[in-house]
Design a protein around this motif. Structure first.
Motif, PDB file in Angstrom:
ATOM      1  N   SER A  60       0.370  -1.235   0.227  1.00 47.90           N
ATOM      2  CA  SER A  60      -0.884   0.258   0.120  1.00 47.90           C
ATOM      3  C   SER A  60       1.290   1.591   0.247  1.00 47.90           C
ATOM      4  O   SER A  60       0.565   2.459   0.482  1.00 47.90           O
ATOM      5  N   LYS A  61       2.143   1.066  -0.196  1.00 49.16           N
ATOM      6  CA  LYS A  61       2.855   2.457  -0.117  1.00 49.16           C
ATOM      7  C   LYS A  61       3.637   3.276   0.869  1.00 49.16           C
ATOM      8  O   LYS A  61       3.475   4.355   1.130  1.00 49.16           O
ATOM      9  N   GLU A  62       3.180   2.619   2.039  1.00 47.61           N
ATOM     10  CA  GLU A  62       3.513   3.245   3.510  1.00 47.61           C
ATOM     11  C   GLU A  62       4.497   2.935   3.985  1.00 47.61           C
ATOM     12  O   GLU A  62       5.407   2.799   3.530  1.00 47.61           O
ATOM     13  N   SER A  63       5.536   4.065   4.560  1.00 51.66           N
ATOM     14  CA  SER A  63       6.051   3.443   4.821  1.00 51.66           C
ATOM     15  C   SER A  63       7.017   2.255   5.802  1.00 51.66           C
ATOM     16  O   SER A  63       6.368   1.946   5.939  1.00 51.66           O
ATOM     17  N   LEU A  64       8.425   2.142   5.766  1.00 56.85           N
ATOM     18  CA  LEU A  64       8.636   0.851   6.454  1.00 56.85           C
ATOM     19  C   LEU A  64       8.512   0.750   7.277  1.00 56.85           C
ATOM     20  O   LEU A  64       8.120  -0.379   7.999  1.00 56.85           O
ATOM     21  N   LYS A  65       8.588   2.115   7.794  1.00 57.65           N
ATOM     22  CA  LYS A  65       8.709   2.199   9.390  1.00 57.65           C
ATOM     23  C   LYS A  65       7.160   2.528   9.409  1.00 57.65           C
ATOM     24  O   LYS A  65       7.187   1.119  10.901  1.00 57.65           O
ATOM     25  N   LEU A  66       6.209   2.452   9.365  1.00 58.52           N
ATOM     26  CA  LEU A  66       4.922   2.067   9.693  1.00 58.52           C
ATOM     27  C   LEU A  66       4.570   0.580   8.962  1.00 58.52           C
ATOM     28  O   LEU A  66       4.096  -0.019  10.448  1.00 58.52           O
ATOM     29  N   LEU A  68       6.945  -2.064   9.595  1.00 58.43           N
ATOM     30  CA  LEU A  68       7.286  -2.613  10.873  1.00 58.43           C
ATOM     31  C   LEU A  68       6.584  -2.481  12.050  1.00 58.43           C
ATOM     32  O   LEU A  68       5.996  -3.752  12.691  1.00 58.43           O
ATOM     33  N   GLY A  69       6.147  -1.209  12.380  1.00 58.15           N
ATOM     34  CA  GLY A  69       5.521  -0.830  13.826  1.00 58.15           C
ATOM     35  C   GLY A  69       3.994  -2.168  13.159  1.00 58.15           C
ATOM     36  O   GLY A  69       3.459  -2.257  14.396  1.00 58.15           O
ATOM     37  N   ALA A  70       2.956  -2.267  12.432  1.00 59.17           N
ATOM     38  CA  ALA A  70       2.008  -2.572  12.683  1.00 59.17           C
ATOM     39  C   ALA A  70       3.183  -4.500  12.540  1.00 59.17           C
ATOM     40  O   ALA A  70       1.535  -5.712  12.873  1.00 59.17           O
ATOM     41  N   ALA A  71       3.785  -4.189  12.009  1.00 56.37           N
ATOM     42  CA  ALA A  71       4.278  -6.323  11.993  1.00 56.37           C
ATOM     43  C   ALA A  71       4.535  -6.432  13.393  1.00 56.37           C
ATOM     44  O   ALA A  71       4.058  -7.400  13.669  1.00 56.37           O
ATOM     45  N   LEU A  72       5.189  -4.925  14.229  1.00 56.91           N
ATOM     46  CA  LEU A  72       5.610  -5.450  15.455  1.00 56.91           C
ATOM     47  C   LEU A  72       4.184  -6.031  16.135  1.00 56.91           C
ATOM     48  O   LEU A  72       4.102  -6.477  17.494  1.00 56.91           O
TER      49      LEU A  72
END
Length: 269
Positions: A60-66, A68-72
């Motif tokens: 969905s072309k969100e940032s890697l930071k977001l 990774l946060g959702a995955a965590l």
């Protein structure tokens, strides 16, 4: 027909109980959720679910930071809950007939897990303003939960991925056995339908094949958010573009293969 779904590879003498007895055991001794907290399921579930959210956010072309946060967030939630869910599934693994255990697990474990998951992930999406991505990821996660619950019950009835009981093995040993378990799980429905055909139970076999087609359509639709596969829009083979039709073709092929394999010993004899 339903009573024949034993989920067993070979007949074995094991302690059996009813759904009521399994529930009574959990209510009488809730400490089982701690003693048999399934660390194996916790590790594998967290490792399986986190990439769903990571990939969905990245696509969905969100940032890697977001992403990774959702995955965590998902990994943490799944790690904690899957251990509890695994303990519950393990408590029902000796219930007979197996279809009653199956229905109970499907009605309880996925529902409870996704109620909590909804609030956890929606809270994350609210603060990050990524609600649409979370909804897509949760739907895909629900699909995984259905298969996960089915597969967990299937392999636990074969003493794989159990903890705190006699016969439980190391996580490494269970992982080594996993390819065989996956094959047996995928082959289970074709083998059952093939057995129906051998018994000349044509109606039940037909209903089972058609039911799998309907299931394939809705499952793949939910996962892809598309009603049909999209290679060149599916226009070149008009009717086979739908997931349900593809599912029917795959199941028919698998049943024919199962019938062929079942007939080989008879010919040798």
């Amino acid at each position: 027909m339903m009573n024949e779904m034993t989920f067993e590879e070979t007949p074995a003498v094991v302690p059996t109980n009813t759904v009521g007895e399994a529930w009574a055991g959990l209510l009488r001794d809730p400490g089982v959720f701690i003693r048999q907290w399934n660390y194996k399921g916790a590790i594998l579930s967290g490792g399986l679910r986190a990439p769903i959210f990571l990939i969905t956010y990245l696509v969905s072309k969100e940032s890697l930071k977001l992403a990774l946060g959702a995955a965590l967030v998902q990994f943490t939630f799944r790690f904690l809950f899957a251990g509890i869910g695994g303990a519950m599934i393990q408590a029902f693994r000796h219930v007979e007939p197996a279809w009653k255990a199956l229905l109970t697990i499907l009605m309880i474990v996925p529902v409870i897990s996704h109620v909590f998951e909804f609030f956890v992930q929606v809270g994350f999406s609210y603060f990050t303003e990524t609600e649409s991505h979370t909804n897509v990821a949760i739907v895909r996660s629900v699909c995984v939960s259905i298969f996960s619950a089915l597969f967990s019950l299937f392999i636990m009835r074969r003493n794989v991925m159990i903890v705190g009981e006699e016969g439980s093995k190391s996580l490494l040993s269970d992982i080594i056995n996993m390819p065989k378990m996956v094959f047996d799980f995928l082959a289970f429905i074709p083998h059952e339908i093939a057995a129906m055909l051998k018994r000349q139970e044509w109606f039940f076999a037909l209903i089972s094949i058609l039911g799998f087609g309907v299931f394939s359509q809705f499952l793949c639709w939910a996962v892809t958010y598309k009603i049909f596969w999209t290679y060149k829009g599916g226009h070149e083979i008009e009717y086979i573009k739908y997931w349900g039709i593809d599912g029917l073709i795959v199941m028919i092929f698998a049943v024919v293969l199962s019938l062929f394999l079942r007939s080989r010993p008879d010919k040798q004899a």
